[in-house]
Each structure stands twice: as C-alpha cells, then as structure tokens.
Design an enzyme around this catalytic site. Structure first.
Site, PDB file in Angstrom:
ATOM      1  N   ASP A 218      13.903  -1.552   4.267  1.00  8.91           N
ATOM      2  CA  ASP A 218      12.534  -0.652   5.037  1.00  8.91           C
ATOM      3  C   ASP A 218      13.056  -0.143   6.086  1.00  8.91           C
ATOM      4  OD1 ASP A 218      10.314  -0.168   6.607  1.00  8.91           O
ATOM      5  OD2 ASP A 218       8.977  -1.821   5.995  1.00  8.91           O
ATOM      6  N   LYS A 234       9.928  14.949   3.236  1.00 11.09           N
ATOM      7  CA  LYS A 234       8.675  14.656   3.207  1.00 11.09           C
ATOM      8  C   LYS A 234       8.386  13.026   3.439  1.00 11.09           C
ATOM      9  CE  LYS A 234       7.413  15.655  -0.980  1.00 11.09           C
ATOM     10  NZ  LYS A 234       6.331  16.042  -1.935  1.00 11.09           N
ATOM     11  N   HIS A 237       6.200  13.564   7.425  1.00 13.03           N
ATOM     12  CA  HIS A 237       4.552  14.018   7.573  1.00 13.03           C
ATOM     13  C   HIS A 237       3.533  12.891   6.991  1.00 13.03           C
ATOM     14  CE1 HIS A 237       4.050  15.302   2.867  1.00 13.03           C
ATOM     15  NE2 HIS A 237       4.908  14.087   3.082  1.00 13.03           N
TER      16      HIS A 237
END
Length: 327
Positions: A218, A234, A237
C-alpha cells in the site's frame, strides 16, 4: 442517460460479439433467438443501436438485416485488441449506480458507495474491490483504456533515459506492457495491493514478460523502493490535495537524483471551462472517490510542493494527458 444504457445493454447481451462471429448480417428475430431475448425487445434495442451509429441496417428481400459498424467491431466486441467491453460493463454495473445519487454527493461532498452498495465509503478502493468479481472487472476495464491511449501518454516525453520504472497502482499491467514495448531497455515494477498483484499475475501478465515485475504493498502506508521514474496513472485524481502531497513527498524522497515522476491524468483547462469529458470525470470522482480532476497548474503546484522541478506538461489530444516532474 438512455444513450449509454442502450450501448451497455447491447454489450451485456452479446449483440456485437454475435454479429462479429456470424460474419454476416442477421435479422432481429435471428439475433433474439441466438441471444435468448424477446423479439420485440431485441428489435427495439437494435434500432436504437442503429440510431446511435453502433449498428448498420440493410433492407433485403429477406427483410431487415443488422451488422456491426467499424466502431463497434473495434471497441465493443470482446475479442478486439482495443475492446472497451470491460470498461462498459464496469460503468453499467457500478459507476451508473453511484451516479443515481449525484444530488446526495453534491450535497454531502463525498462518494456514494454506502447508498449504492451498502458498503463503507471511507475506503474508496475497499469499496471498489468489494468482491473478487468487482476487482477483476475494474482491472480489466482499466487495461482496456490503456489499450487505446497508453502509447500516447508514454510517448508524450522521451522516457528512454529511465530504465528502472515503478508503476504505482499499476493494476492489471496494461500500461506497464505498453511501456516496455515502447522502451525495450526499461524494466517496470507494478506496485499495488497484494490481492491486485495476485490477480494481475494470474489473469493479465504472463511470467514470460520478464521486463515486468511486481511489488506488493500500500503506497500510502508501506515503503516505496528507489527507482529512476515513478508512473502515477490516474492515481492523484482519486485523492484530495493533502493525500496527493503526502504521496508525492514520499516518492520524491526515494526517487534517484535526476529521476522523475510521470503523472497521467485528464487535464482541465486552466479556467476550468472544459474539456467537458474531464468535467464529467470530475463529477465521477465525486460519486466514487475522494478526489477530483485538476488543471496542469494545480498538478504542477502539487509536484513543486513535494520538491519536483523542471515540470513539463503535454496534452495528447486523447483521453489522458501527461505531466513530468524531475528531481
């Protein structure tokens, strides 16, 4: 609302796949029979697809016959290398359910997973990956996007000097595959959650693709290894400014001197007057995530706050644009 639903339904029922596989035009009765649908319902669906230029029609002595248009063959059939079938199904079965609660999202300023699916909205990706089936659908959908615009964002700048690349949140690996194809001297490590990496290995990236490796973790909570270039496609965003600054600062710290970070995002005009697709993406971020779409200046400011400089922006003219910052 009705336009995309017609397309989604035709995809889901297999209309475009059937017409491609048949190799000839078919009547509405034949299509209905082959797909197990009512003749009346199928006739109306096919006619709507003709109106949307997704199907073409011809009148013969045998009656009215339907065939795919070139666009449908390329983008809406499962077997096409540029198929958008999976992203269509994701939008149909997930995104549009969240959009039903757009007014609530605007009032509350948060995503709508709780109302749409009865799952916690506090962890957007926990909600997105709420089942193995949903995660696979999302990953396949993301892969299909890079099949049509991956090369554009990776060729926006000359990335050949960077041979050691980490694709943070690289999912199913389609962008990594495009990267090693375009830059054969590079190696790309896909850094993603353990369950995502497992599915990517099983479903999308074969062991023979030796230039692509994996790292489970993570990136907000675990360490990020040193590399020359980090790709965040992406990713930003999905998050608010504070989370973006936190991640970029972490990337800057481990980035090799002379290295950089490539942001792949859909850029708003500086006055936020468009493009309309990006404005609608930003609405989608509202109903699905914690983030928003931004202008080039806003992304540049986030990069500068983390320490990156020599920032370059390239609009590709396609769905996604590229921003490169250097250390």
């Amino acid at each position: 609302f009705s336009y995309p639903q017609v397309m989604f339904t035709a995809c889901e029922l297999g209309v475009f796949d059937l017409l491609l596989e048949s190799g000839k035009s078919l009547s509405s009765d034949a299509i209905a029979a082959r797909l197990g649908a009512s003749t009346m319902g199928m006739k109306r669906l096919l006619d709507a697809c003709v109106g949307l230029k997704l199907l073409a029609v011809e009148v013969t002595q045998e009656g009215v016959l339907y065939r795919n248009t070139e666009i449908s063959n390329i983008y809406l059939t499962k077997s096409s290398p540029k198929s958008q079938y999976h992203v269509m199904m994701y939008y149909s079965n997930t995104v549009y359910l969240c959009w039903q609660y757009l007014a609530d999202a605007v009032r509350e300023g948060r995503n709508q997973y709780e109302r749409a699916f009865g799952v916690s909205s506090k962890d957007p990706f926990g909600a997105m990956y709420r089942s193995d089936e949903e995660m696979l659908k999302f990953m396949a959908g993301q892969n299909s996007v890079w099949s049509i615009c991956g090369k554009d964002v990776l060729a926006a700048f000359d990335l050949s000097p960077f041979t050691q690349i980490y694709d943070l949140g690289g999912g199913g690996g389609a962008l990594a595959q495009e990267c090693v194809s375009l830059y054969p001297n590079s190696t790309v490590t896909i850094y993603d959650l353990p369950k995502v990496v497992q599915v990517a290995k099983e479903q999308f990236v074969s062991p023979e693709e030796r230039q692509i490796t994996f790292h489970e973790g993570d990136f907000f909570n675990d360490s990020i290894p040193e590399a020359e270039l980090y790709i965040l496609s992406k990713i930003l965003h999905d998050w608010d400014d504070d989370k973006c600054k936190q991640l970029l600062a972490k990337v800057y710290k481990v980035c090799k001197p002379g290295g950089g970070v490539l942001l792949v995002e859909s850029l708003l005009n500086e006055d936020k007057s468009g493009p309309v697709e990006t404005q609608l993406y930003s609405m989608n971020m509202l109903v699905q995530t914690e983030g928003k779409e931004r202008t080039a200046a806003e992304y540049s400011k986030l990069l500068e706050a983390a320490g990156f400089g020599a920032i370059q922006v390239k609009r590709t003219g396609k769905l996604y644009d590229a921003v490169l910052g250097r250390k």
